[in-house]
Scaffold this motif. Structure first.
Motif, PDB file in Angstrom:
ATOM      1  N   LYS A   1      11.462  95.123  94.215  1.00  0.00           N
ATOM      2  CA  LYS A   1      12.172  94.089  93.985  1.00  0.00           C
ATOM      3  C   LYS A   1      12.669  94.171  92.543  1.00  0.00           C
ATOM      4  O   LYS A   1      13.830  94.019  92.286  1.00  0.00           O
ATOM      5  CB  LYS A   1      11.437  92.908  94.090  1.00  0.00           C
ATOM      6  N   GLU A   2      12.060  94.642  91.656  1.00  0.00           N
ATOM      7  CA  GLU A   2      12.384  94.797  90.255  1.00  0.00           C
ATOM      8  C   GLU A   2      13.686  95.687  90.083  1.00  0.00           C
ATOM      9  O   GLU A   2      14.572  95.428  89.436  1.00  0.00           O
ATOM     10  CB  GLU A   2      11.199  95.082  89.456  1.00  0.00           C
ATOM     11  N   ALA A   3      13.597  96.888  90.825  1.00  0.00           N
ATOM     12  CA  ALA A   3      14.509  97.995  90.882  1.00  0.00           C
ATOM     13  C   ALA A   3      15.882  97.516  91.307  1.00  0.00           C
ATOM     14  O   ALA A   3      16.988  97.463  91.079  1.00  0.00           O
ATOM     15  CB  ALA A   3      14.030  99.147  91.673  1.00  0.00           C
ATOM     16  N   ARG A   4      15.667  96.550  92.558  1.00  0.00           N
ATOM     17  CA  ARG A   4      16.882  96.200  93.296  1.00  0.00           C
ATOM     18  C   ARG A   4      17.651  94.725  92.482  1.00  0.00           C
ATOM     19  O   ARG A   4      18.852  94.817  92.319  1.00  0.00           O
ATOM     20  CB  ARG A   4      16.480  95.440  94.482  1.00  0.00           C
ATOM     21  N   GLY A   5      16.801  94.164  91.627  1.00  0.00           N
ATOM     22  CA  GLY A   5      17.450  93.200  90.663  1.00  0.00           C
ATOM     23  C   GLY A   5      18.159  93.905  89.434  1.00  0.00           C
ATOM     24  O   GLY A   5      19.261  93.375  88.978  1.00  0.00           O
ATOM     25  N   LEU A   6      17.643  95.199  89.062  1.00  0.00           N
ATOM     26  CA  LEU A   6      18.774  96.048  88.190  1.00  0.00           C
ATOM     27  C   LEU A   6      19.669  96.843  88.681  1.00  0.00           C
ATOM     28  O   LEU A   6      20.361  97.491  87.917  1.00  0.00           O
ATOM     29  CB  LEU A   6      17.490  96.628  87.207  1.00  0.00           C
ATOM     30  N   ALA A   7      19.501  97.095  89.971  1.00  0.00           N
ATOM     31  CA  ALA A   7      20.599  97.844  90.460  1.00  0.00           C
ATOM     32  C   ALA A   7      21.888  97.787  90.368  1.00  0.00           C
ATOM     33  O   ALA A   7      22.665  98.743  90.389  1.00  0.00           O
ATOM     34  CB  ALA A   7      20.243  98.189  92.119  1.00  0.00           C
ATOM     35  N   GLU A   8      22.502  96.509  90.185  1.00  0.00           N
ATOM     36  CA  GLU A   8      23.869  96.293  89.900  1.00  0.00           C
ATOM     37  C   GLU A   8      24.237  96.627  88.525  1.00  0.00           C
ATOM     38  O   GLU A   8      25.467  97.288  88.400  1.00  0.00           O
ATOM     39  CB  GLU A   8      23.976  94.699  90.063  1.00  0.00           C
TER      40      GLU A   8
END
Length: 367
Positions: free
Chosen positions: A225-232
């Motif tokens: 979830k943390e990586a998906r929040g910074l993926a943008e």
């Protein structure tokens, strides 16, 4: 020889004449033995090599002094493996020579154990403790994050659980799950699983780069979830021409000296403040007009049949006719040269062949 000696009243060490006048002990061995004997109890527990290092006795000198003390019975050593598997060396230093048995008797708690009664490996047998196992219904119960409201509880208390088949169908986990009784395929199906959101290719690549940072620096460990929040943010780097390897190098290099406290905050700050500029938009080239196609032209070369071709510039003969004319010209120039080849030398034949190219008749070469 005159001698003047005053007996010290304090800070002195009693030394035996057997040690001082020992003919086989070196001066380093005697000094080391006397110094260690005069140390207080709180400093005597250090190894013999440390005391020798303070006196400046190191290297081969220390090894020789220790060897003499061991040979003559002043130093004894024992090596044993401790409880955690580490080897420990115990040393005993005496001001009088001792045998191996006498020195072993002075070790505290060194009485040998009887070989018939070994120490148990896993300890003494103990009574087995019974576990506190919860009932089946209590063990399966789960705490709901959204408890029912008071109005719902009052309605359930007044009307009872809504079940078409009777109260006997509400048992076990169904009673703990809630007041509503679900039977048939709906009970077996359960809640619908959450479907994964399909990500754009750049966002998926950025998420993969962020998740791979844990393999290079452990303090940059991110959850899904943390990586998906910074993926943008990572995808914006990739869209601006930065490769995955370069993005990984920027995020893992030059970390703070005191460590990273929050991997999410650190990576968000670096992704925002070190983002490269956008790539300049190159203007689309204007489509060029196609070159006009030349019209068909009749070939002017002498031939039996009339034919046409499409010229590339201002030529008047087609390509096959021009090649045929070049071959015929070469044949006409080669025939006289072959006829006179038997009469002329190679120098004259070479000069005659090159004469037309030079613009005049070549003079015969001297033999």
């Amino acid at each position: 020889m005159l001698r003047h000696a005053i007996a010290p009243s304090r800070r002195f060490t009693k030394a035996s004449h057997d040690v001082v006048r020992h003919v086989r002990l070196t001066s380093d061995a005697k000094i080391l033995l006397l110094v260690v004997q005069g140390l207080p109890d709180e400093q005597a527990g250090r190894p013999l090599s440390e005391h020798a290092r303070k006196l400046g006795i190191t290297g081969r000198a220390y090894q020789k002094a220790k060897e003499l003390l061991v040979v003559h019975g002043y130093v004894h050593e024992w090596r044993a493996q401790g409880e955690r598997g580490r080897w420990v060396t115990e040393q005993l230093l005496s001001n009088v020579p001792l045998t191996r048995e006498q020195a072993a008797a002075l070790r505290p708690g060194c009485a040998p154990a009887s070989p018939s009664v070994p120490k148990p490996t896993v300890g003494e047998p103990a009574v087995r403790m019974a576990g506190h196992q919860l009932p089946v219904e209590e063990e399966r119960e789960k705490n709901s994050p959204h408890p029912p409201s008071e109005a719902e509880r009052d309605r359930v208390a007044a009307t009872g659980p809504a079940c078409a088949t009777g109260p006997e169908c509400v048992t076990g986990a169904e009673r703990a799950a809630g007041p509503a009784c679900v039977t048939g395929p709906e009970r077996a199906a359960g809640p619908a699983p959450e479907t994964d959101v399909e990500l754009a290719p750049e966002v998926a690549h950025g998420e993969r780069v962020l998740l791979s940072l844990r393999h290079q620096r452990r303090e940059l460990y991110l959850g899904v979830k943390e990586a998906r929040g910074l993926a943008e943010l990572a995808a914006r780097w990739l869209l601006r021409g930065v490769s995955e390897g370069e993005l990984r190098r920027v995020l893992t290099s030059e970390l703070p000296g005191d460590g990273v406290r929050s991997a999410v905050g650190f990576l968000r700050f670096r992704l925002l403040h070190k983002m490269p500029p956008e790539l300049p938009v190159s203007p689309s080239p204007h489509p060029t007009a196609p070159s006009p196609v030349a019209e068909l032209t009749v070939c002017t070369a002498p031939g039996e049949e009339e034919h046409v071709f499409r010229p590339l510039s201002d030529e008047t003969e087609c390509g096959p006719c021009r090649r045929q004319a070049a071959r015929e010209l070469w044949e006409r120039q080669r025939t006289p040269a072959e006829a006179e080849s038997d009469l002329l030398s190679w120098r004259e034949r070479f000069a005659r062949i090159g004469a037309p190219a030079s613009g005049g008749e070549a003079a015969p070469c001297a033999p």
